[in-house]
Design a protein around this motif. Sequence first.
Motif, PDB file in Angstrom:
ATOM      1  N   THR A 176     -15.037 -31.149  24.113  1.00 27.18           N
ATOM      2  CA  THR A 176     -15.453 -32.546  23.224  1.00 27.18           C
ATOM      3  C   THR A 176     -14.188 -33.201  22.831  1.00 27.18           C
ATOM      4  O   THR A 176     -14.284 -34.395  22.810  1.00 27.18           O
ATOM      5  N   LEU A 177     -13.202 -32.684  22.292  1.00 25.77           N
ATOM      6  CA  LEU A 177     -12.038 -32.999  21.618  1.00 25.77           C
ATOM      7  C   LEU A 177     -11.447 -33.711  22.786  1.00 25.77           C
ATOM      8  O   LEU A 177     -10.784 -35.027  22.575  1.00 25.77           O
ATOM      9  N   LEU A 178     -10.958 -33.304  23.936  1.00 28.00           N
ATOM     10  CA  LEU A 178     -10.520 -33.828  25.005  1.00 28.00           C
ATOM     11  C   LEU A 178     -11.007 -35.167  25.392  1.00 28.00           C
ATOM     12  O   LEU A 178     -10.361 -36.226  25.866  1.00 28.00           O
ATOM     13  N   THR A 179     -12.453 -35.052  25.517  1.00 31.32           N
ATOM     14  CA  THR A 179     -13.198 -36.136  25.750  1.00 31.32           C
ATOM     15  C   THR A 179     -13.083 -37.452  24.911  1.00 31.32           C
ATOM     16  O   THR A 179     -12.718 -38.686  25.374  1.00 31.32           O
ATOM     17  N   ILE A 180     -13.071 -36.938  23.543  1.00 33.01           N
ATOM     18  CA  ILE A 180     -12.744 -38.110  22.419  1.00 33.01           C
ATOM     19  C   ILE A 180     -11.405 -38.734  22.528  1.00 33.01           C
ATOM     20  O   ILE A 180     -11.082 -40.128  22.623  1.00 33.01           O
ATOM     21  N   ALA A 181     -10.420 -37.646  22.776  1.00 29.47           N
ATOM     22  CA  ALA A 181      -9.070 -38.367  23.113  1.00 29.47           C
ATOM     23  C   ALA A 181      -8.877 -39.066  24.269  1.00 29.47           C
ATOM     24  O   ALA A 181      -8.289 -40.310  24.135  1.00 29.47           O
ATOM     25  N   VAL A 182      -9.682 -39.034  25.462  1.00 24.92           N
ATOM     26  CA  VAL A 182      -9.471 -39.638  26.732  1.00 24.92           C
ATOM     27  C   VAL A 182     -10.044 -41.175  26.520  1.00 24.92           C
ATOM     28  O   VAL A 182      -9.572 -42.254  26.755  1.00 24.92           O
ATOM     29  N   ASN A 183     -11.152 -41.006  25.790  1.00 28.06           N
ATOM     30  CA  ASN A 183     -11.922 -42.322  25.394  1.00 28.06           C
ATOM     31  C   ASN A 183     -11.360 -43.298  24.309  1.00 28.06           C
ATOM     32  O   ASN A 183     -11.436 -44.696  24.290  1.00 28.06           O
ATOM     33  N   ARG A 184     -10.478 -42.650  23.523  1.00 30.73           N
ATOM     34  CA  ARG A 184      -9.813 -43.709  22.633  1.00 30.73           C
ATOM     35  C   ARG A 184      -8.314 -43.945  22.820  1.00 30.73           C
ATOM     36  O   ARG A 184      -7.441 -44.250  22.095  1.00 30.73           O
ATOM     37  N   ASN A 185      -7.852 -43.373  23.978  1.00 31.81           N
ATOM     38  CA  ASN A 185      -6.486 -43.336  24.622  1.00 31.81           C
ATOM     39  C   ASN A 185      -5.108 -42.707  23.601  1.00 31.81           C
ATOM     40  O   ASN A 185      -4.397 -43.296  23.712  1.00 31.81           O
ATOM     41  N   TRP A 186      -5.958 -41.502  23.280  1.00 30.50           N
ATOM     42  CA  TRP A 186      -4.923 -40.494  22.421  1.00 30.50           C
ATOM     43  C   TRP A 186      -4.256 -39.682  23.259  1.00 30.50           C
ATOM     44  O   TRP A 186      -4.693 -39.201  24.087  1.00 30.50           O
ATOM     45  N   ASP A 187      -3.085 -39.389  22.764  1.00 29.33           N
ATOM     46  CA  ASP A 187      -2.119 -38.505  23.432  1.00 29.33           C
ATOM     47  C   ASP A 187      -2.680 -37.137  22.853  1.00 29.33           C
ATOM     48  O   ASP A 187      -2.861 -37.028  21.692  1.00 29.33           O
ATOM     49  N   THR A 188      -2.474 -36.001  23.595  1.00 33.83           N
ATOM     50  CA  THR A 188      -2.861 -34.768  23.265  1.00 33.83           C
ATOM     51  C   THR A 188      -1.606 -33.911  23.438  1.00 33.83           C
ATOM     52  O   THR A 188      -0.881 -34.012  24.244  1.00 33.83           O
ATOM     53  N   ILE A 189      -1.165 -33.218  22.518  1.00 27.60           N
ATOM     54  CA  ILE A 189       0.103 -32.358  22.252  1.00 27.60           C
ATOM     55  C   ILE A 189      -0.297 -30.952  21.979  1.00 27.60           C
ATOM     56  O   ILE A 189      -0.813 -30.539  21.118  1.00 27.60           O
ATOM     57  N   GLN A 190       0.652 -30.144  22.604  1.00 25.45           N
ATOM     58  CA  GLN A 190       0.405 -28.592  22.509  1.00 25.45           C
ATOM     59  C   GLN A 190       1.434 -27.980  21.876  1.00 25.45           C
ATOM     60  O   GLN A 190       2.561 -28.392  22.247  1.00 25.45           O
ATOM     61  N   LEU A 191       1.085 -27.091  20.986  1.00 24.34           N
ATOM     62  CA  LEU A 191       1.995 -26.327  20.221  1.00 24.34           C
ATOM     63  C   LEU A 191       1.956 -24.928  20.311  1.00 24.34           C
ATOM     64  O   LEU A 191       0.580 -24.369  20.451  1.00 24.34           O
ATOM     65  N   ASP A 192       2.875 -24.040  20.200  1.00 26.97           N
ATOM     66  CA  ASP A 192       2.832 -22.737  20.321  1.00 26.97           C
ATOM     67  C   ASP A 192       3.510 -22.072  19.126  1.00 26.97           C
ATOM     68  O   ASP A 192       4.663 -22.307  18.895  1.00 26.97           O
ATOM     69  N   VAL A 193       2.866 -21.074  18.330  1.00 25.83           N
ATOM     70  CA  VAL A 193       3.525 -20.390  17.115  1.00 25.83           C
ATOM     71  C   VAL A 193       3.952 -19.056  17.825  1.00 25.83           C
ATOM     72  O   VAL A 193       3.397 -18.242  18.235  1.00 25.83           O
ATOM     73  N   SER A 194       5.237 -18.777  17.478  1.00 27.38           N
ATOM     74  CA  SER A 194       6.050 -17.665  18.021  1.00 27.38           C
ATOM     75  C   SER A 194       5.697 -16.722  16.922  1.00 27.38           C
ATOM     76  O   SER A 194       5.722 -16.855  15.700  1.00 27.38           O
ATOM     77  N   ASN A 195       5.275 -15.396  17.357  1.00 26.02           N
ATOM     78  CA  ASN A 195       4.899 -14.176  16.366  1.00 26.02           C
ATOM     79  C   ASN A 195       4.189 -14.841  15.273  1.00 26.02           C
ATOM     80  O   ASN A 195       4.273 -14.346  14.103  1.00 26.02           O
TER      81      ASN A 195
END
Length: 421
Positions: free
Chosen positions: A6-25
């Motif tokens: 759902t979140l990706l669908t909202i982002a695509v329809n609003r032309n928003w970029d999606t960024i991925q983060l990763d927390v170490s430990n």
Amino acid sequence: MATIRTLLTIAVNRNWDTIQLDVSNAFLHGDISEDLYMQQPQGFIDINNPKLVCKLNKSLYGLKQAPRNWFEKFTGFLQNYGFRSSHSDSSLFLYNFNNIQIFLLLYVDDILVTGNNTAAIQTLISALHSQFTLKNLGPTSLFLGIQVIRQATGLFLTQQHYAEKLLNESGLLDSKQTSTPTTPKSNAQTMQNQPFEDPPLYRRLAGLLQYLSITRPDIAFAINQACQHMHQPTVQDFQSLKRLLRYIKGTASFGIPITKGLMILRTYSDADWASDTSDRKSISGFCTFLGPNLISWSVKKQVTVAKSSTEAEYRSLSAATSDVIWLRRLVAELDHPQHSPTIIHCDNTSAIALAKNPVFHARTKHIEIDHHFIRQHINSGAISVTHIASADQLADLLTKHLSPARFHDLRRKLTIQKLDA
């Protein structure tokens, strides 16, 4: 997973970029509110005081409290920053201030961020960097094992790498392909009941296949059937599992696209009455679209035996209604409320009549009262139950063994397609 789609669908329809983060430990960041002690670890024992114990000031991996401590630490930081927790999904956080919208989704140590202000998102990432050991992985490409591929029309979600790894582990990477995951005749109990010689192998493969269904609703029904025999699998059960893997061999690159479209929820609900010949329980299935995108689906054996097809369909309709109410709440929090009732398509006229007028009589008095909440949501304007011809019922793919022609037609209508399609 429905929240992610759902979140990706909202982002695509609003032309928003999606960024991925990763927390170490991640679990090492948690704060401990209780007094906890541990034995001195090997290699760090005090020779002069070998019987003393260590008092923990921070969380450690292996503690039962570690996941909760980490979540509370991260949630507290976001709330101080101005985020609020979603009421629909505790892992979703929402920021809305001065026309700036940021949505953040957390799954253990993986984070997905999207919003309408790139500068504000970078400021948030910098703030997270100052508090946690963080990796900025850039635009989302691989989240929780799901490949997110950018296309001209939007995004494409697939698990091709996972499927190929699964085929390699099962030794079927070079096997022949099949056109469907099950056969229409599989419904009949005509095969042998000889126990399978390696039950752990069956359970491991069936468990691995469950994760593949995140982007593959076309195999959800076959996986549901396979997982019902984990306790004492037979040779025939393993042959059915191998057939499913051979189907995956020919469709490893398949997945679901996310494209732009009119953002209206619609659902299809279906049931297969008394389909299991061993206990005569029915199978419920439903799927929900947000615009042209499939965002949620379910296949489940009903808990009790239904005395009629109407009852089986009614129970499936009840489950679909619960999912729709939750999705309506979720998309409303993502600033896209549904202003009209969500249509639930059902191909059983008796179940529709019962939903619109749940009169208690001899044939329905044994149905639990909580299933009659459908009527309440019809009255409130949240849902609308509409009849659909059986030939147009998309949820058939989630509840029945189908012929190849019917299966491929429904697979196409559910938008399941090749990566290069």
